[in-house]
Motif scaffolding. Structure first.
Motif, PDB file in Angstrom:
ATOM      1  N   HIS A 181       0.973  -1.079  -0.031  1.00 42.48           N
ATOM      2  CA  HIS A 181      -0.098   0.065   0.040  1.00 42.48           C
ATOM      3  C   HIS A 181       1.050   1.448  -0.021  1.00 42.48           C
ATOM      4  O   HIS A 181       1.694   1.118   0.709  1.00 42.48           O
ATOM      5  N   SER A 221       0.386   5.694   0.105  1.00 46.13           N
ATOM      6  CA  SER A 221      -0.265   6.912   0.151  1.00 46.13           C
ATOM      7  C   SER A 221       0.707   7.719   0.676  1.00 46.13           C
ATOM      8  O   SER A 221       1.870   7.687   0.901  1.00 46.13           O
ATOM      9  N   GLY A 273     -10.288  -2.396   4.302  1.00 48.56           N
ATOM     10  CA  GLY A 273      -9.111  -2.691   4.146  1.00 48.56           C
ATOM     11  C   GLY A 273      -8.000  -2.797   5.535  1.00 48.56           C
ATOM     12  O   GLY A 273      -6.948  -3.548   5.344  1.00 48.56           O
TER      13      GLY A 273
END
Length: 186
Positions: free
Chosen positions: A48, A50, A174
């Motif tokens: 992941h 971000s 998630g």
């Protein structure tokens, strides 16, 4: 960039290769973790990414681990995050304290292994990597009875979490998984 290291994008930067500051955790992991960080996590799989967080899966000395990077943000928000870190309430610090406190309760949370600060200000939370399928995918594949069991397991887990005086604060699909041992709470 190196394989497994996220490229600079949207305020995100690769993991610092400089020697980290060990804050807490299993000191036996320190030499191997420092070596992995100095190589830029070349063998890590980015799960992941971000601007605020990146999560990597990697093996370290034969152990399956997860590494969550809490990125320090630039500008005024970065100043606010630095102040939170000084007060001990930065996201990585809160996550570490919760994982340590919840470990003995057997709630399906990963075992905390290390809390580290990088030279660029980012903080790392290293945990055991739990084998689990995302709850969304698992739920879709499960039978009607299996789905009911997963909903009951989630309700029981949240009830035990609250009974212990904790709240997740970011509970969504998630952050949930289902493995061989049942519900996994990230």
């Amino acid at each position: 960039t190196s394989p497994g290291v996220a490229p600079r994008r949207g305020g995100h930067r690769p993991v610092s290769r400089e020697r980290p500051t060990w804050i807490a955790g299993d000191a036996r992991l320190r030499p191997a973790l420092e070596a992995a960080l100095s190589s830029g996590l070349e063998r890590a799989e980015c799960l992941h990414r971000s601007p605020r967080r990146s999560v990597y899966a990697f093996d370290l000395s034969g152990e399956a681990l997860a590494l969550k990077v809490h990125h320090v943000r630039p500008g005024a928000r970065g100043f606010r995050e630095a102040a939170k870190a000084l007060l001990g309430v930065a996201p990585a610090q809160r996550e570490w304290r919760a994982l340590v406190a919840l470990a003995p309760l057997a709630l399906g949370t990963p075992r905390p292994r290390a809390l580290v600060r990088l030279a660029n200000g980012d903080r790392l939370v290293v945990t055991d990597r739990l084998a689990a399928r995302g709850l969304r995918e698992d739920f879709r594949a499960a039978s009607l009875v299996g789905r009911a069991q997963r909903v009951e397991a989630l309700a029981a887990c949240v009830a035990r979490l609250h009974a212990a005086g904790w709240r997740h604060g970011d509970l969504h699909l998630g952050n949930l998984g289902f493995g061989d041992d049942g519900l996994v709470l990230f």
